[in-house]
Design a protein around this motif. Sequence first.
Motif, PDB file in Angstrom:
ATOM      1  N   GLN A  94       0.844  -1.201   0.000  1.00  0.00           N
ATOM      2  CA  GLN A  94       0.000   0.000   0.000  1.00  0.00           C
ATOM      3  C   GLN A  94       0.878   1.250   0.000  1.00  0.00           C
ATOM      4  O   GLN A  94       1.836   1.325   0.738  1.00  0.00           O
ATOM      5  N   TYR A  95       0.543   2.197  -0.822  1.00  0.00           N
ATOM      6  CA  TYR A  95       1.291   3.454  -0.892  1.00  0.00           C
ATOM      7  C   TYR A  95       0.707   4.394   0.150  1.00  0.00           C
ATOM      8  O   TYR A  95      -0.260   5.081  -0.071  1.00  0.00           O
ATOM      9  N   ARG A  96       1.299   4.390   1.326  1.00  0.00           N
ATOM     10  CA  ARG A  96       0.772   5.192   2.434  1.00  0.00           C
ATOM     11  C   ARG A  96       1.716   6.286   2.878  1.00  0.00           C
ATOM     12  O   ARG A  96       1.306   7.217   3.542  1.00  0.00           O
ATOM     13  N   VAL A  97       2.979   6.147   2.570  1.00  0.00           N
ATOM     14  CA  VAL A  97       3.963   7.144   3.012  1.00  0.00           C
ATOM     15  C   VAL A  97       4.755   7.608   1.798  1.00  0.00           C
ATOM     16  O   VAL A  97       5.222   6.808   0.996  1.00  0.00           O
ATOM     17  N   HIS A  98       4.880   8.904   1.678  1.00  0.00           N
ATOM     18  CA  HIS A  98       5.705   9.489   0.631  1.00  0.00           C
ATOM     19  C   HIS A  98       6.787  10.309   1.330  1.00  0.00           C
ATOM     20  O   HIS A  98       6.485  11.278   2.019  1.00  0.00           O
TER      21      HIS A  98
END
Length: 106
Positions: A94-98
């Motif tokens: 899951q792309y949760r932190v950038h």
Amino acid sequence: MPETLERIRFEQRLLFSSKYPRHKLAEDDARIAAGQAVMQPKLAKAELLALYETMEQNGWVQDYAGYKETLIVGIDGSDTNRLNVQDSPKLVGQYRVHAQQTQFRK
């Protein structure tokens, strides 16, 4: 991620229950005439790999080669009516932190 795993299991069960209902189960080396309703471990493995490829294209899983290498399919040693499958799908995260660092230089 639990939802993705649940969907993967659903798709696997749906594939086998709809495509191979009431089939017999035989070892891979059994000489079966074409067109017979017989499931074999090598056929189950091929079906799971094809499904994994589709799920990879849908963005659910990754690492097809790793999945193929670790997929184990065989008839149970004490119950010849049971096909055992051990798989380890590698889920897409899951792309949760950038995280980004910007630097200005002279």
